[in-house]
Structures are given as C-alpha cells and as structure tokens.
Write an enzyme that holds these catalytic residues in place. Structure first.
Site, PDB file in Angstrom:
ATOM      1  N   CYS A   1      -0.643   4.011   2.317  1.00  0.00           N
ATOM      2  CA  CYS A   1      -0.470   3.738   3.749  1.00  0.00           C
ATOM      3  C   CYS A   1       0.966   4.004   4.202  1.00  0.00           C
ATOM      4  O   CYS A   1       1.198   4.561   5.272  1.00  0.00           O
ATOM      5  CB  CYS A   1      -0.812   2.281   4.064  1.00  0.00           C
ATOM      6  SG  CYS A   1      -2.380   1.717   3.409  1.00  0.00           S
ATOM      7  N   ASP A   2       1.926   3.570   3.394  1.00  0.00           N
ATOM      8  CA  ASP A   2       3.316   3.528   3.866  1.00  0.00           C
ATOM      9  C   ASP A   2       4.275   4.470   3.137  1.00  0.00           C
ATOM     10  O   ASP A   2       5.449   4.558   3.504  1.00  0.00           O
ATOM     11  CB  ASP A   2       3.852   2.090   3.733  1.00  0.00           C
ATOM     12  CG  ASP A   2       3.015   1.097   4.523  1.00  0.00           C
ATOM     13  OD1 ASP A   2       2.513   1.481   5.596  1.00  0.00           O
ATOM     14  OD2 ASP A   2       2.865  -0.051   4.072  1.00  0.00           O
TER      15      ASP A   2
ATOM     16  N   CYS B   1       0.831  -1.211   0.000  1.00  0.00           N
ATOM     17  CA  CYS B   1       0.000   0.000   0.000  1.00  0.00           C
ATOM     18  C   CYS B   1       0.861   1.255   0.000  1.00  0.00           C
ATOM     19  O   CYS B   1       1.433   1.634   1.036  1.00  0.00           O
ATOM     20  CB  CYS B   1      -0.928  -0.011   1.215  1.00  0.00           C
ATOM     21  SG  CYS B   1      -1.994   1.436   1.330  1.00  0.00           S
TER      22      CYS B   1
END
Length: 313
Positions: free
Chosen positions: A137-138, A134
C-alpha cells in the site's frame, strides 16, 4: 431471511462462500472494512499451491473473489456490529454499521485478525505518517529513501524484498538471532545488496523528523552489547508475524473465546449453534492462506449439514 451470511472476504470467507454457493445456499458476504482481507496487501505469496513463481496477495484474492462472483455469491461493503439470536431459535439478527439489520439462519465468522500496533513511543502518533503495516500500500511513498522493516518471520522478509526494489536502503530489524522463515526467502533477501539485517536488535522509539509530522528515525538497542543508536529512516514497516489481534471484541459472550480472544470451535461449529468460524479468527489455527481456505471449506460443509438438519426438523 438469508440462509448463510459470511462475515469477511479473506481466503476463509471466500472459500466458504464458494462451497456454499455450489451447494445452492446463496451466500451473502459482508466484506466489512477490509475487502478481500489483509492477504490482499501482501507483496508476494510464494507458499500458496498452484503458482510456480508465486503471486501477489492482491492477484490471489482477486481470483478467489472473481470465482465467487461467477458462482452467484452476493457481496456488500457492510460490516456487522452485533449478532442477536432470535427467541424462537429460527436464526439471528445482524445489525450493520449502516444502521440497518438483516436476518439469517446461520453465520460464518471469518473476520480474521488485525495487525497489532507497535507499542513504543512515537509509533501510534506517526501511524499513517511513515509508520505502516502494508508495504504494498505505502511502499511507493518511500521511493529512493531509506526505510526499516520490523519483524522476525516470513512476512518481514517478503516486505523487505518488495521494498528493496523501490527504496534506496532497507534495514531489517529482528529481535532474534535468526528469522523464523523458509531457507529460500532468507537466502533471497540476504543476496540483496541494499538490504541489511540487524539481528538481536529491538526498536525503542520512533522519532519525528524535525519540523514535520513524519518519521525521521528509529532508536534501536543492540541486545548483545546493550548499546543504543539512532537509525535515520523515512519509513517504518511493521511486519510482526505473531502480532495479530482477533477481530472478535464485539462478539462479547455470544461464542466461547480462548484466552487471546480467538473463537473456539469444533470442525467450524462454535459453542453457539448456527454460528461457525473459519480462518485466522479460529483458535489454534495456523495463520496461513492455505489453512484459512481449508478451514473455510470445513466450515461450509458444517453449515450445509446444519441447515439440512434444521430443514428436516
């Protein structure tokens, strides 16, 4: 007893919930471990109708979720772990991850599919420590650093474009000669100065940084020259478009599955009367947000017809 319980809150599950709510069926949605589905993790969605300049996956799914809530759809952060048909064919008993159970007349399977792990040495060991599925997300964990994206489709290009705005350098690793994606996104990514495409290249191993349990590099092989080299990176993002595993393992022999584990159906109705399917979990479906939403609509009409006929009997 519930009339309809929807398992999953991605585009398919939320669309079905919206339609069944408007039909007065008071749906209950079990969001499971991935509220709003994996699409909520997408950095950018350019091919969903209605957005002139695209939108983020999170914003798109939040709009669907908010619409469903406004129509009275109920949500619980629960996950079904088994479905047992009742002896009198009245409905089904769902056992939940919390240990509790509930009864329902019908079920919609909309749990989707999960990203497959990268099957090379070091990838599993460094999952969550530099190996990610992701970018949204990261991505910020790698601000100003060098990263690589593995994939051959639209998802990989979108991830690369997003990461290019955060990271110092983005390497795009593709085993094919070209990307399986629209010309628009290919041209856009090629125009980015800090993105370099490595076509006809495959990863062989994820390396750990010296003295740390984090990604330090990836071993690559050039398929043309059969040469290997180490690419120093801090993060590795997996965006293989075909790398999805259907979230159907716990269904066992409840419904018919194809050879890959996706649920077989006809207009949303599975082999088990009263159990329906929509979205990426549906066998033969095109794995796109718009087709997932469309299949949720189809399943909702099938559910409504099933419950109406059941009530008449």
């Amino acid at each position: 007893m519930e009339k309809i319980v929807v398992l999953g809150s991605g585009p398919a599950g939320l669309t079905a919930a919206i339609y069944t709510a408007r039909a007065g069926l008071s749906p209950l949605v079990l969001e499971g471990g991935s509220p709003m589905g994996i699409l909520a993790q997408a950095a950018r969605v350019d091919n969903y109708p209605g957005f002139a300049v695209g939108t983020s996956g999170f914003d798109l799914m939040l709009a669907m979720h908010t619409q469903a809530e406004a129509l009275g759809v109920r949500f619980e952060l629960e996950e079904a772990v088994s479905i047992t048909p009742m002896d009198d064919e009245k409905g089904f008993v769902l056992r939940l991850s919390s240990g509790e159970s509930l009864e329902t007349e019908s079920v919609l399977l909309a749990m989707g599919a999960s990203p497959k792990p990268l099957e090379i040495p070091g990838a599993k060991e460094l999952e969550g420590r530099g190996v990610s599925h992701c970018s949204v997300c990261d991505g910020m964990f790698f601000k100003g650093k060098d990263v690589a994206v593995i994939g051959d489709g639209e998802a990989a290009l979108v991830d690369a474009e997003y990461l290019a705005g955060i990271c110092k350098k983005v390497w795009l690793i593709n085993k094919h000669t070209e990307f399986i994606a629209s010309d628009l996104i290919i041209r856009r990514v090629k125009a980015l100065e800090n993105v370099e495409m490595l076509n006809e290249t495959i990863p062989l191993e994820v390396l750990q940084e010296d003295g740390k349990k984090s990604v330090g590099g990836v071993v690559l092989r050039d398929l043309n020259e059969s040469k290997e080299r180490v690419l120093p990176i801090s993060g590795l993002f997996i965006a293989k478009g075909s790398g999805r595993t259907p979230n159907s393992l716990w269904l066992n022999e409840l419904v018919d599955l194809d050879e890959y584990g996706f649920v077989m159906a006809n207009d949303g109705q599975t082999s088990r009367k009263g159990i329906f399917v929509a979205g990426d979990l549906l066998s033969g479906s095109i794995k796109q947000a718009v087709t997932a939403a469309a299949s949720g609509c189809v399943a909702a009409f099938a559910i409504g017809k099933f419950l109406k006929n059941k009530g008449q009997k």
